[in-house]
Every structure is written in structure tokens, then in C-alpha cells.
Design a protein around this motif. Structure first.
Motif, PDB file in Angstrom:
ATOM      1  N   ILE A  51     -28.110  19.938 -86.005  1.00 18.42           N
ATOM      2  CA  ILE A  51     -28.801  19.399 -84.822  1.00 18.42           C
ATOM      3  C   ILE A  51     -29.849  20.424 -84.384  1.00 18.42           C
ATOM      4  N   ASP A  52     -31.049  19.947 -84.174  1.00 16.33           N
ATOM      5  CA  ASP A  52     -32.098  20.833 -83.682  1.00 16.33           C
ATOM      6  C   ASP A  52     -31.808  21.142 -82.210  1.00 16.33           C
ATOM      7  N   PRO A  53     -31.665  22.443 -81.870  1.00 20.67           N
ATOM      8  CA  PRO A  53     -31.345  22.773 -80.478  1.00 20.67           C
ATOM      9  C   PRO A  53     -32.329  22.146 -79.490  1.00 20.67           C
ATOM     10  N   ALA A  54     -33.600  21.956 -79.911  1.00 21.80           N
ATOM     11  CA  ALA A  54     -34.586  21.389 -78.991  1.00 21.80           C
ATOM     12  C   ALA A  54     -34.236  19.952 -78.613  1.00 21.80           C
ATOM     13  N   ASP A  55     -33.467  19.266 -79.492  1.00 28.27           N
ATOM     14  CA  ASP A  55     -33.107  17.876 -79.196  1.00 28.27           C
ATOM     15  C   ASP A  55     -31.808  17.773 -78.401  1.00 28.27           C
ATOM     16  N   ALA A  56     -31.116  18.871 -78.327  1.00 29.11           N
ATOM     17  CA  ALA A  56     -29.794  18.805 -77.694  1.00 29.11           C
ATOM     18  C   ALA A  56     -29.926  18.961 -76.191  1.00 29.11           C
ATOM     19  N   THR A  57     -29.200  18.139 -75.451  1.00 32.94           N
ATOM     20  CA  THR A  57     -29.207  18.310 -73.995  1.00 32.94           C
ATOM     21  C   THR A  57     -28.061  19.234 -73.625  1.00 32.94           C
ATOM     22  N   LEU A  58     -28.328  20.113 -72.697  1.00 37.15           N
ATOM     23  CA  LEU A  58     -27.286  21.030 -72.256  1.00 37.15           C
ATOM     24  C   LEU A  58     -26.344  20.291 -71.317  1.00 37.15           C
ATOM     25  N   PRO A  59     -25.071  20.681 -71.298  1.00 32.45           N
ATOM     26  CA  PRO A  59     -24.151  20.025 -70.367  1.00 32.45           C
ATOM     27  C   PRO A  59     -24.579  20.278 -68.930  1.00 32.45           C
ATOM     28  N   ASP A  60     -24.252  19.329 -68.059  1.00 32.08           N
ATOM     29  CA  ASP A  60     -24.564  19.511 -66.637  1.00 32.08           C
ATOM     30  C   ASP A  60     -23.961  20.806 -66.138  1.00 32.08           C
ATOM     31  N   ASP A  61     -24.714  21.531 -65.368  1.00 33.61           N
ATOM     32  CA  ASP A  61     -24.168  22.740 -64.777  1.00 33.61           C
ATOM     33  C   ASP A  61     -24.274  22.592 -63.273  1.00 33.61           C
ATOM     34  N   THR A  62     -23.167  22.223 -62.672  1.00 34.15           N
ATOM     35  CA  THR A  62     -23.216  21.916 -61.248  1.00 34.15           C
ATOM     36  C   THR A  62     -22.873  23.124 -60.386  1.00 34.15           C
ATOM     37  N   GLU A  63     -22.577  24.256 -61.043  1.00 41.72           N
ATOM     38  CA  GLU A  63     -22.223  25.416 -60.232  1.00 41.72           C
ATOM     39  C   GLU A  63     -23.456  25.943 -59.517  1.00 41.72           C
ATOM     40  N   PRO A  64     -23.309  26.286 -58.243  1.00 37.63           N
ATOM     41  CA  PRO A  64     -24.439  26.873 -57.556  1.00 37.63           C
ATOM     42  C   PRO A  64     -24.823  28.201 -58.214  1.00 37.63           C
ATOM     43  N   PHE A  65     -26.095  28.502 -58.209  1.00 37.70           N
ATOM     44  CA  PHE A  65     -26.556  29.720 -58.858  1.00 37.70           C
ATOM     45  C   PHE A  65     -27.570  30.374 -57.946  1.00 37.70           C
ATOM     46  N   SER A  66     -27.460  31.694 -57.777  1.00 33.29           N
ATOM     47  CA  SER A  66     -28.419  32.365 -56.932  1.00 33.29           C
ATOM     48  C   SER A  66     -29.804  32.140 -57.538  1.00 33.29           C
ATOM     49  N   PRO A  67     -30.925  32.331 -56.895  1.00 27.13           N
ATOM     50  CA  PRO A  67     -31.138  33.068 -55.660  1.00 27.13           C
ATOM     51  C   PRO A  67     -30.810  32.298 -54.380  1.00 27.13           C
ATOM     52  N   LEU A  68     -31.298  32.890 -53.278  1.00 25.42           N
ATOM     53  CA  LEU A  68     -30.798  32.476 -51.973  1.00 25.42           C
ATOM     54  C   LEU A  68     -30.979  31.001 -51.632  1.00 25.42           C
ATOM     55  N   ASP A  69     -32.123  30.400 -52.027  1.00 23.02           N
ATOM     56  CA  ASP A  69     -32.318  28.997 -51.637  1.00 23.02           C
ATOM     57  C   ASP A  69     -31.288  28.108 -52.318  1.00 23.02           C
ATOM     58  N   ALA A  70     -31.014  28.399 -53.589  1.00 22.72           N
ATOM     59  CA  ALA A  70     -29.993  27.625 -54.296  1.00 22.72           C
ATOM     60  C   ALA A  70     -28.632  27.875 -53.650  1.00 22.72           C
ATOM     61  N   LEU A  71     -28.436  29.105 -53.232  1.00 19.03           N
ATOM     62  CA  LEU A  71     -27.166  29.463 -52.596  1.00 19.03           C
ATOM     63  C   LEU A  71     -26.961  28.657 -51.317  1.00 19.03           C
ATOM     64  N   LEU A  72     -27.996  28.605 -50.479  1.00 19.40           N
ATOM     65  CA  LEU A  72     -27.865  27.900 -49.209  1.00 19.40           C
ATOM     66  C   LEU A  72     -27.640  26.413 -49.436  1.00 19.40           C
ATOM     67  N   ALA A  73     -28.341  25.850 -50.413  1.00 22.81           N
ATOM     68  CA  ALA A  73     -28.199  24.419 -50.688  1.00 22.81           C
ATOM     69  C   ALA A  73     -26.759  24.091 -51.073  1.00 22.81           C
ATOM     70  N   ALA A  74     -26.079  25.045 -51.672  1.00 17.03           N
ATOM     71  CA  ALA A  74     -24.732  24.776 -52.162  1.00 17.03           C
ATOM     72  C   ALA A  74     -23.659  25.076 -51.123  1.00 17.03           C
ATOM     73  N   MET A  75     -24.068  25.616 -49.992  1.00 17.45           N
ATOM     74  CA  MET A  75     -23.061  26.017 -48.998  1.00 17.45           C
ATOM     75  C   MET A  75     -22.876  24.945 -47.939  1.00 17.45           C
ATOM     76  N   PRO A  76     -21.665  24.757 -47.471  1.00 19.13           N
ATOM     77  CA  PRO A  76     -21.485  23.823 -46.356  1.00 19.13           C
ATOM     78  C   PRO A  76     -22.259  24.342 -45.140  1.00 19.13           C
ATOM     79  N   PRO A  77     -22.975  23.464 -44.421  1.00 16.37           N
ATOM     80  CA  PRO A  77     -23.815  23.916 -43.303  1.00 16.37           C
ATOM     81  C   PRO A  77     -23.087  24.844 -42.321  1.00 16.37           C
ATOM     82  N   ARG A  78     -21.821  24.565 -42.052  1.00 23.67           N
ATOM     83  CA  ARG A  78     -21.116  25.376 -41.050  1.00 23.67           C
ATOM     84  C   ARG A  78     -21.066  26.848 -41.435  1.00 23.67           C
ATOM     85  N   TYR A  79     -21.100  27.133 -42.736  1.00 22.88           N
ATOM     86  CA  TYR A  79     -20.946  28.531 -43.152  1.00 22.88           C
ATOM     87  C   TYR A  79     -22.215  29.122 -43.759  1.00 22.88           C
TER      88      TYR A  79
END
Ligand SMILES: Nc1ncnc2c1ncn2[C@@H]1O[C@H](COP(=O)(O)OP(=O)(O)OP(=O)(O)O)[C@@H](O)[C@H]1O
Ligand SMILES: [Mg+2]
Length: 234
Positions: free
Chosen positions: A29-57
Motif C-alpha cells: 500500500i502506498d503510504p500516500a493513499d493510506a488514511t491515518l486513523p482518527d486521532d481524537t486526543e487533544p494535542f498541544s499547543p494552547l489553543d488545541a488544549l483549550l478547545a479540548a478542556m471543559p469550559p469550567r476548568y
């Protein structure tokens, strides 16, 4: 005398990508044709971090000395996956935060994640209450609970909120054992909060989990004050 050839050690994403490339090549399989699995884990930097945090915290600031000490240790243990790359949280100690309802445990846990990200290290993290986790992992048609358990177990940083709040059972004990044992074996930093007194965790989770938690975590006991009763409505 034979000298043993050792593969260079790779870390994190690099190792995963290389493994994936080998698997794809083996299947033509050509890696360019392969789709990567969904990665739903939040990942820094800060804007991504805030988006993944519950508003209260989202604005939570960790100020407990033991929690700040944990942030320093985990930051110091971070490793760059390759030369020049940003250091990533890999292994480190864990915390068990125990206290009454409203004492500020979840606030400290999210505050600790914010502090880590602000310190400049990369961190893949997940947060779940224990009750939500058990609900997600219950075997049911169409759900791959083994895969979900593996993903949670492997996540470099995990918040397990309210451990001990769900009703215990043999199944809860077994799933908790598999999760904690994996994180114990791989020394993955884990922030655990609980309303249970530390002595009651053993009867709730069983000896095997309690023994691992005793070794892998630093205990943080909160003052018995419900902060919700002392703050304005929000
Ligand atoms: N250090 C702090 N500074 C300001 N607000 C705080 C602080 N710690 C906690 N709070 C606030 O107090 C309330 C209770 O905190 P939190 O939800 O962290 O408690 P908890 O110990 O996790 O409670 P529970 O056991 O019920 O889950 C929240 O509204 C939180 O934002
Ligand atoms: Mg909480």
C-alpha cells in the motif's frame, strides 16, 4: 565473538510512523493513499488544549505544591522523539488526589495539564471520569471496547476523574486492573482524583490495583472544604 546488532530506539510518533510504513510496505500500500486513523486526543499547543478542556476548568491554575512538583518532574522527564524536535511527555510519576466533594481536585488536575503545556513540552492527553470510561468500555454491539481500552491505557497522560464513584463489580475491578496495570508497567503519568479515603480504595478496587497505585502515585489529600458552597453561582 558475535556482536548483537541493535535497532536504534525510536520514540513516540517516529516509532509508530516507521512501524506503519513497514506494515503498509508489506501490504503493497502506498503510504500516500493510506488514511491515518482518527486521532481524537487533544494535542498541544494552547489553543488545541483549550478547545479540548471543559469550559469550567479552562482557566484552572494548579497551585497545590505537590501538583506543581509533579508538573516539574513530568516536564523534566519529557523526551524529544528526534533531534531538534519538541520534547514530549513520555514517562513519569502519577498523582492520586483524594478529598471531599468540591475540594478542588479536578481543578488541580486540569490546571496541571495547562501548566505542562505552558512549560513548552508536547503532551498527548485524555481526560475521563471513571464512570464515563466504564460506560465506554462496556461490551456492546458495534463497539470495539478492547481497542478503546488499549488507547486509553497507552495515552501518554491520562486524567481519571472520580475513581471510586461508580458502583463496583468484578467487571469494574478487572477493567480498572487492566488499565492501571498497563500504566504502571509503562510508567505513564496518570492524574487520578477520588472522593474515597485512600484506605477505602483497596476494598473498592481490590489489592492488586491498590498495591500498584500505592507505588506509582504520590498521594495528595485536600482540605475538607466544598469550594462550590463558597463560590458565586456559575
Ligand atoms: N484553586 C482554585 N481556585 C479557584 N477556584 C477553584 C479552585 N479549586 C477549585 N475551584 C473551583 O471550585 C469548584 C470545585 O472544584 P472541583 O470541581 O475541582 O472539585 P472536586 O474536588 O473535583 O469535586 P468533586 O469531588 O465533586 O468532583 C469548581 O467550581 C472549581 O472551579
Ligand atoms: Mg471533580
Amino acid at each position: 565473538m558475535r556482536t548483537r546488532h541493535r535497532e536504534p530506539q525510536l520514540f513516540g510518533n517516529e516509532a509508530t510512523l516507521e512501524r506503519m510504513a513497514r506494515i503498509l510496505a508489506a501490504r503493497n500500500i502506498d503510504p500516500a493513499d493510506a488514511t491515518l486513523p482518527d486521532d481524537t486526543e487533544p494535542f498541544s499547543p494552547l489553543d488545541a488544549l483549550l478547545a479540548a478542556m471543559p469550559p469550567r476548568y479552562q482557566a484552572a491554575v494548579a497551585d497545590h505544591p505537590t501538583v506543581l512538583d509533579w508538573v516539574r518532574k513530568v516536564t523534566d522527564a519529557a523526551v524529544a522523539p528526534s533531534r531538534g524536535a519538541r520534547r514530549q511527555v513520555t514517562t513519569g510519576p502519577s498523582l492520586l488526589m483524594a478529598g471531599v466533594v468540591g475540594a478542588g481536585k479536578t481543578h488541580q488536575a486540569y490546571g496541571a495539564v495547562r501548566a505542562l503545556v505552558r512549560s513548552g513540552v508536547g503532551v498527548r492527553w485524555r481526560a475521563t471520569t471513571a464512570a464515563d470510561l466504564y460506560a465506554d468500555l462496556r461490551p456492546r454491539p458495534g463497539a470495539d471496547s478492547e481497542r478503546e481500552l488499549a488507547a486509553v491505557s497507552r495515552c501518554p497522560l491520562l486524567i481519571i476523574d472520580d475513581l471510586g464513584a461508580a458502583k463496583s463489580s468484578e467487571w469494574v475491578e478487572e477493567v480498572t486492573y487492566r488499565l492501571i496495570n498497563r500504566r504502571y508497567n509503562y510508567e505513564l503519568p496518570t492524574l487520578i482524583t477520588t472522593n474515597l479515603a485512600i484506605k477505602d480504595l483497596r476494598s473498592y478496587l481490590g489489592d492488586r490495583v491498590a498495591s500498584r497505585l500505592a507505588q506509582m502515585t504520590t498521594r495528595v489529600e485536600f482540605e475538607a472544604v466544598d469550594r462550590r458552597r463558597h463560590s458565586a453561582a456559575a
